[in-house]
Design a protein around this motif. Structure first.
Motif, PDB file in Angstrom:
ATOM      1  N   ILE A   2       7.611  -1.404  17.503  1.00  0.00           N
ATOM      2  CA  ILE A   2       6.275  -0.845  17.586  1.00  0.00           C
ATOM      3  C   ILE A   2       6.382   0.672  17.537  1.00  0.00           C
ATOM      4  CG2 ILE A   2       5.356  -2.801  18.892  1.00  0.00           C
ATOM      5  CD1 ILE A   2       5.655  -1.111  21.431  1.00  0.00           C
ATOM      6  N   CYS A   3       5.251   1.330  17.401  1.00  0.00           N
ATOM      7  CA  CYS A   3       5.251   2.787  17.303  1.00  0.00           C
ATOM      8  C   CYS A   3       5.752   3.399  18.608  1.00  0.00           C
ATOM      9  CB  CYS A   3       3.845   3.278  16.990  1.00  0.00           C
ATOM     10  SG  CYS A   3       3.740   5.079  16.800  1.00  0.00           S
ATOM     11  N   PRO A   4       6.832   4.173  18.559  1.00  0.00           N
ATOM     12  CA  PRO A   4       7.328   4.842  19.773  1.00  0.00           C
ATOM     13  C   PRO A   4       6.292   5.813  20.316  1.00  0.00           C
ATOM     14  CG  PRO A   4       8.968   4.898  18.009  1.00  0.00           C
ATOM     15  CD  PRO A   4       7.684   4.460  17.392  1.00  0.00           C
ATOM     16  N   GLN A   5       6.312   6.021  21.622  1.00  0.00           N
ATOM     17  CA  GLN A   5       5.326   6.892  22.257  1.00  0.00           C
ATOM     18  C   GLN A   5       5.414   8.332  21.768  1.00  0.00           C
ATOM     19  OE1 GLN A   5       5.802   6.460  26.505  1.00  0.00           O
ATOM     20  NE2 GLN A   5       4.712   4.501  26.571  1.00  0.00           N
ATOM     21  N   ASN A   6       6.611   8.753  21.376  1.00  0.00           N
ATOM     22  CA  ASN A   6       6.793  10.143  20.953  1.00  0.00           C
ATOM     23  C   ASN A   6       6.521  10.358  19.468  1.00  0.00           C
ATOM     24  OD1 ASN A   6       9.262   8.562  20.626  1.00  0.00           O
ATOM     25  ND2 ASN A   6      10.199  10.443  19.870  1.00  0.00           N
ATOM     26  N   VAL A   7       6.078   9.314  18.769  1.00  0.00           N
ATOM     27  CA  VAL A   7       5.823   9.407  17.325  1.00  0.00           C
ATOM     28  C   VAL A   7       4.320   9.374  17.066  1.00  0.00           C
ATOM     29  CG1 VAL A   7       6.132   8.278  15.082  1.00  0.00           C
ATOM     30  CG2 VAL A   7       8.031   8.355  16.712  1.00  0.00           C
ATOM     31  N   ASN A   8       3.874  10.309  16.242  1.00  0.00           N
ATOM     32  CA  ASN A   8       2.467  10.350  15.861  1.00  0.00           C
ATOM     33  C   ASN A   8       2.110   9.058  15.126  1.00  0.00           C
ATOM     34  OD1 ASN A   8      -0.045  10.905  14.539  1.00  0.00           O
ATOM     35  ND2 ASN A   8       0.377  13.098  14.735  1.00  0.00           N
ATOM     36  N   PRO A   9       1.031   8.359  15.508  1.00  0.00           N
ATOM     37  CA  PRO A   9       0.656   7.096  14.851  1.00  0.00           C
ATOM     38  C   PRO A   9       0.548   7.197  13.331  1.00  0.00           C
ATOM     39  CG  PRO A   9      -0.643   7.395  16.833  1.00  0.00           C
ATOM     40  CD  PRO A   9       0.125   8.674  16.638  1.00  0.00           C
TER      41      PRO A   9
ATOM     42  N   MET B 185      13.549  17.284  17.243  1.00  0.00           N
ATOM     43  CA  MET B 185      14.357  18.227  16.486  1.00  0.00           C
ATOM     44  C   MET B 185      14.034  18.142  14.993  1.00  0.00           C
ATOM     45  SD  MET B 185      18.517  18.539  16.212  1.00  0.00           S
ATOM     46  CE  MET B 185      18.687  17.067  15.212  1.00  0.00           C
ATOM     47  N   ILE B 186      13.892  16.919  14.489  1.00  0.00           N
ATOM     48  CA  ILE B 186      13.549  16.712  13.079  1.00  0.00           C
ATOM     49  C   ILE B 186      12.235  17.409  12.741  1.00  0.00           C
ATOM     50  CG2 ILE B 186      12.799  14.968  11.400  1.00  0.00           C
ATOM     51  CD1 ILE B 186      14.823  13.046  12.774  1.00  0.00           C
ATOM     52  N   ASN B 187      11.249  17.233  13.599  1.00  0.00           N
ATOM     53  CA  ASN B 187       9.939  17.834  13.350  1.00  0.00           C
ATOM     54  C   ASN B 187       9.962  19.353  13.503  1.00  0.00           C
ATOM     55  OD1 ASN B 187       8.587  15.407  12.753  1.00  0.00           O
ATOM     56  ND2 ASN B 187       8.273  14.966  14.916  1.00  0.00           N
ATOM     57  N   GLU B 188      10.729  19.846  14.457  1.00  0.00           N
ATOM     58  CA  GLU B 188      10.816  21.297  14.662  1.00  0.00           C
ATOM     59  C   GLU B 188      11.518  21.982  13.484  1.00  0.00           C
ATOM     60  OE1 GLU B 188      12.802  21.750  18.367  1.00  0.00           O
ATOM     61  OE2 GLU B 188      11.088  21.067  19.567  1.00  0.00           O
TER      62      GLU B 188
ATOM     63  N   GLU C  64       0.848  -1.187   0.000  1.00  0.00           N
ATOM     64  CA  GLU C  64       0.000   0.000   0.000  1.00  0.00           C
ATOM     65  C   GLU C  64       0.890   1.246   0.000  1.00  0.00           C
ATOM     66  OE1 GLU C  64      -3.328   0.310  -0.152  1.00  0.00           O
ATOM     67  OE2 GLU C  64      -3.499  -1.871  -0.390  1.00  0.00           O
ATOM     68  N   PRO C  65       0.464   2.335  -0.646  1.00  0.00           N
ATOM     69  CA  PRO C  65       1.241   3.585  -0.629  1.00  0.00           C
ATOM     70  C   PRO C  65       1.463   4.075   0.804  1.00  0.00           C
ATOM     71  CG  PRO C  65      -0.493   3.686  -2.279  1.00  0.00           C
ATOM     72  CD  PRO C  65      -0.754   2.450  -1.473  1.00  0.00           C
ATOM     73  N   ILE C  66       2.651   4.590   1.057  1.00  0.00           N
ATOM     74  CA  ILE C  66       3.007   5.092   2.390  1.00  0.00           C
ATOM     75  C   ILE C  66       3.165   6.603   2.301  1.00  0.00           C
ATOM     76  CG2 ILE C  66       4.774   5.057   4.187  1.00  0.00           C
ATOM     77  CD1 ILE C  66       5.410   2.163   3.223  1.00  0.00           C
ATOM     78  N   ASN C  67       2.288   7.324   2.986  1.00  0.00           N
ATOM     79  CA  ASN C  67       2.345   8.786   2.978  1.00  0.00           C
ATOM     80  C   ASN C  67       3.399   9.276   3.965  1.00  0.00           C
ATOM     81  OD1 ASN C  67       0.228   9.065   1.083  1.00  0.00           O
ATOM     82  ND2 ASN C  67      -1.297   8.851   2.702  1.00  0.00           N
ATOM     83  N   LEU C  68       4.273  10.150   3.507  1.00  0.00           N
ATOM     84  CA  LEU C  68       5.346  10.686   4.332  1.00  0.00           C
ATOM     85  C   LEU C  68       5.108  12.169   4.576  1.00  0.00           C
ATOM     86  CD1 LEU C  68       8.345   8.927   2.516  1.00  0.00           C
ATOM     87  CD2 LEU C  68       7.184   8.183   4.600  1.00  0.00           C
ATOM     88  N   ASN C  69       4.737  12.504   5.790  1.00  0.00           N
ATOM     89  CA  ASN C  69       4.522  13.905   6.134  1.00  0.00           C
ATOM     90  C   ASN C  69       5.860  14.616   6.277  1.00  0.00           C
ATOM     91  OD1 ASN C  69       1.656  13.753   6.300  1.00  0.00           O
ATOM     92  ND2 ASN C  69       1.839  12.742   8.283  1.00  0.00           N
ATOM     93  N   ASN C  70       5.820  15.928   6.234  1.00  0.00           N
ATOM     94  CA  ASN C  70       7.029  16.728   6.413  1.00  0.00           C
ATOM     95  C   ASN C  70       7.538  16.549   7.842  1.00  0.00           C
ATOM     96  OD1 ASN C  70       9.065  18.534   5.918  1.00  0.00           O
ATOM     97  ND2 ASN C  70       7.821  20.336   6.348  1.00  0.00           N
ATOM     98  N   GLY C  71       8.736  15.987   7.983  1.00  0.00           N
ATOM     99  CA  GLY C  71       9.281  15.708   9.305  1.00  0.00           C
ATOM    100  C   GLY C  71       9.669  14.252   9.425  1.00  0.00           C
ATOM    101  N   TYR C  72       9.480  13.699  10.615  1.00  0.00           N
ATOM    102  CA  TYR C  72       9.920  12.330  10.910  1.00  0.00           C
ATOM    103  C   TYR C  72       8.843  11.295  10.582  1.00  0.00           C
ATOM    104  CZ  TYR C  72      11.277   8.220  13.643  1.00  0.00           C
ATOM    105  OH  TYR C  72      11.584   6.945  14.043  1.00  0.00           O
ATOM    106  N   SER C  73       9.270  10.190   9.950  1.00  0.00           N
ATOM    107  CA  SER C  73       8.412   9.027   9.722  1.00  0.00           C
ATOM    108  C   SER C  73       9.219   7.774  10.019  1.00  0.00           C
ATOM    109  CB  SER C  73       7.915   8.965   8.272  1.00  0.00           C
ATOM    110  OG  SER C  73       7.136  10.094   7.942  1.00  0.00           O
ATOM    111  N   GLN C  74       8.518   6.711  10.429  1.00  0.00           N
ATOM    112  CA  GLN C  74       9.187   5.433  10.680  1.00  0.00           C
ATOM    113  C   GLN C  74       8.460   4.326   9.919  1.00  0.00           C
ATOM    114  OE1 GLN C  74       9.667   2.504  14.465  1.00  0.00           O
ATOM    115  NE2 GLN C  74      10.603   4.531  14.766  1.00  0.00           N
ATOM    116  N   LEU C  75       9.255   3.482   9.266  1.00  0.00           N
ATOM    117  CA  LEU C  75       8.706   2.352   8.521  1.00  0.00           C
ATOM    118  C   LEU C  75       9.362   1.071   9.018  1.00  0.00           C
ATOM    119  CD1 LEU C  75       7.124   0.983   6.229  1.00  0.00           C
ATOM    120  CD2 LEU C  75       8.959   1.660   4.654  1.00  0.00           C
TER     121      LEU C  75
END
Length: 220
Positions: free
Chosen positions: A200-207, A184-187, A10-21
């Motif tokens: 698993i999804c880290p607590q500090n990362v938006n789902p 820092m990446i997101n800022e 499935e396509p993976i949308n990458l927002n501006n900032g940090y993403s994890q795959l």
């Protein structure tokens, strides 16, 4: 928004900032890495608003933090563009005059010695900068955290909007360091994709910035 699509996924949308795959299937993990490195033999697409982007131009594959890398090769063109951007009109005029003086000296030598040579009259400032071998200062801190911060801060300072792909940062970082770096990446609005083979999804990362392809996934 930029989107990463690999054949069978499935396509993976990458927002501006940090993403994890996270990709739990070894073969698929390898394929995604090869695609992001720029291997044209791997089926996939990196797009922005449905426009296909060239991976070799728009993606910087950092990979494993323990691997050596040439930062001047990564940021070279951005360095020249940034310096040119900051050069005032007065500075550019002085550089233009100096270049003409150099050309006059060279042309005189050609004429004096009746040489079958000619030189270009084109004014290209980046070429002048290359003559002085402009280069980045290396990272002061060679730790994993120091290298990541150096890459992110340099990208932000140079206005580099390419996608930086890093393998498993958490392998080298304490949890607190990882949280600080993601923030820092997101800022700084630098585009970073962290690739992992498990987790698993880290607590500090938006789902919505966490993507998982688990072992039960079946390619088609």
């Amino acid at each position: 928004m930029k989107t990463l699509t690999i054949h069978g996924c499935e396509p993976i949308n990458l927002n501006n900032g940090y993403s994890q795959l996270v990709i739990e299937i070894p073969e698929l993990f390898w394929q995604v890495q090869q695609f992001l490195i720029g291997n044209e033999g791997i089926e996939g697409a990196y797009t922005e608003n449905y426009k296909v982007l060239k991976v070799k131009k728009e993606v910087v594959f950092i990979g494993d933090l323990a691997s050596p890398r040439d930062y001047n090769n990564i940021f070279g063109k951005k360095i020249l563009a940034k310096l040119q951007f900051y050069c005032t009109d007065d500075s550019q005029m002085k550089l233009y005059q100096l270049q003409n003086e150099l050309k006059t000296i060279i042309n005189q030598q050609i004429l004096n010695n009746n040489l079958p040579f000619s030189i270009s009259n084109e004014w290209v400032m980046p070429e002048l900068f290359k003559y002085f071998k402009l280069s980045l200062l290396p990272p002061e801190n060679q730790s994993a955290s120091g290298i990541i911060r150096y890459v992110i801060e340099t990208a932000a300072q140079l206005g580099d909007d390419r996608l930086f792909v890093i393998n498993d940062m958490e392998r080298y970082l304490h949890n607190a360091d990882h949280i600080d770096i993601v923030n820092m990446i997101n800022e700084l609005h630098v585009n970073v994709l962290e690739l992992k083979q498990n987790g698993i999804c880290p607590q500090n990362v938006n789902p919505q910035d966490f993507h998982l392809i688990d072992k039960d996934f079946v390619t088609f």
